[in-house]
Design an enzyme around this catalytic site. Sequence first.
Site, mmCIF file in Angstrom:
data_model
loop_
_atom_site.group_PDB
_atom_site.id
_atom_site.type_symbol
_atom_site.label_atom_id
_atom_site.label_comp_id
_atom_site.label_asym_id
_atom_site.label_seq_id
_atom_site.Cartn_x
_atom_site.Cartn_y
_atom_site.Cartn_z
ATOM 1 N N ARG A 67 0.845 -1.191 0.000
ATOM 2 C CA ARG A 67 0.000 0.000 0.000
ATOM 3 C C ARG A 67 0.885 1.247 0.000
ATOM 4 O O ARG A 67 1.789 1.370 0.827
ATOM 5 C CB ARG A 67 -0.907 0.006 1.235
ATOM 6 C CG ARG A 67 -1.750 1.248 1.334
ATOM 7 C CD ARG A 67 -2.470 1.377 2.671
ATOM 8 N NE ARG A 67 -2.664 2.788 2.899
ATOM 9 C CZ ARG A 67 -2.683 3.380 4.074
ATOM 10 N NH1 ARG A 67 -2.551 2.680 5.178
ATOM 11 N NH2 ARG A 67 -2.840 4.675 4.153
ATOM 12 N N GLU A 156 -7.181 8.310 6.695
ATOM 13 C CA GLU A 156 -7.507 8.948 7.973
ATOM 14 C C GLU A 156 -7.947 10.406 7.845
ATOM 15 O O GLU A 156 -7.290 11.312 8.380
ATOM 16 C CB GLU A 156 -6.309 8.867 8.919
ATOM 17 C CG GLU A 156 -5.863 7.454 9.203
ATOM 18 C CD GLU A 156 -4.796 7.356 10.286
ATOM 19 O OE1 GLU A 156 -4.265 8.390 10.719
ATOM 20 O OE2 GLU A 156 -4.491 6.218 10.705
ATOM 21 N N ASN A 279 -7.255 1.552 10.082
ATOM 22 C CA ASN A 279 -5.948 1.713 10.720
ATOM 23 C C ASN A 279 -6.171 1.635 12.219
ATOM 24 O O ASN A 279 -6.917 2.442 12.784
ATOM 25 C CB ASN A 279 -5.329 3.075 10.385
ATOM 26 C CG ASN A 279 -4.974 3.203 8.910
ATOM 27 O OD1 ASN A 279 -5.076 2.239 8.150
ATOM 28 N ND2 ASN A 279 -4.562 4.395 8.507
#
Length: 434
Positions: A67, A156, A279
């Site tokens: 990623r 995020e 996450n």
Amino acid sequence: MWGASTSCYQIEGAVDVDGRGKSIWDIFSHTPGLVEGGDSGDVACDHFHRWREDIELVARANFSAYRFSTSWPRILPAGAGAIEPRGLDFYDRLVDGLLARGITPFLCLYHWDLPQALQDDGGWLNRDIAQKFADYAAVVARRLGTRVKLWATFNEPNIHALFGHGVGSHAPGLKGLQNMLAAMHHQNLAHGRAIEALRAESAGLRVGTIVSLQPARPSSASDLDRNATVRFDAMWNGACLDPLLQGTYPAPVAADFAPLIADGDLAAIHRPLDFLGVNYYAPMYVADAPGSLFGAWFGAVPPGTPFTAMGWPVDAGGLAEELMSLSERYGRPEIYVTENGACYDDTVAADGVVHDGERLAFIRDHLAAARRAVAAGVRLRGYFVWSLLDNFEWASGYSRRFGIVRVDFADQRRTPKASYQWLAQFIKQQKPAP
Ligand code: FCB
């Protein structure tokens, strides 16, 4: 799917190469006093030049996926308008290199490095940015969409809104509740528009987003702390997921967001997703905090809790808890753990090895927790460790190491740590027999 995660500003360096524009992190990190040690991402891991060596490390750890994020200012130096083909060429080389080694690329479009030119225009406080983000998504998908199948819009957005626009400890360094709410809502809107743009580019893409999700627990049994926890959970976890997956803001914060919502916004945000990226680092212990940004903040942690070198409590059970509650709340979506890992003060032993037993145990215990969630019915499709390399850890600069590979920033030497060797073995054992 087993993978390692990175982000562009944290590893690439080469900030003045091939026409790249400035990002808000260039400006923030070069403002004296904002980043520990005066560090910046100017050189970072020099991954822009050393990417071949880095994906070799990915391959040798037996990872099946990698990623990374694309840098908006490398591709569109002014944020919109003229495309810099050399910026796209870099990701083209990287993707081809990954595919040639049988590694699945997992691309994230935005890991906090907004083009400064757009910041000068209000950045995430200006709702016009949503369309600009969708246009950028389309540019990247046009070039890479035939080879990259897994696409995340944001990394995020909640942390970017809170620390970049509310607290001010991350770029662009804005403060205040209203800035935070606007940044959150406009990222949500940008996400929805980008999902539409990505699907219009290619029907075959699997699209989703990546959110920092951690269970919120009251610091004490008092009513004040319990109420604060409900509000904190709604701001941190709910405000960036409920609109995407349910088309509403969570009740405890709905009134805060209401003035920002224009006709049609919620419908634009609420788009079917193929997966959710989670996450997870730690549970959050919340206390009533009058006078803080939104009345609730981090409070006391139960005595005896171990901490990482970030000061984050260690609790692998929190990952299982988070995965199970997400699965239940949002109708069993497909999930990837897109980041999980730990910062410890590594030392290099006389034999040259980094015996990072604490990181290794952290990863091992969280993998076991993930397995418990799978056994309980969570549709978990992959696990990505944060991070492949020690890197620029935002406001902490290079003082905090999360890598499973040590980077010596004086000469850019990479040395796999014990946790890397352990993971390579672990993944090998998981592979189905041929
Ligand atoms: C996450 C970020 C990532 C890294 C880790 C430690 O919040 O997405 O870039 O900084 O924390």
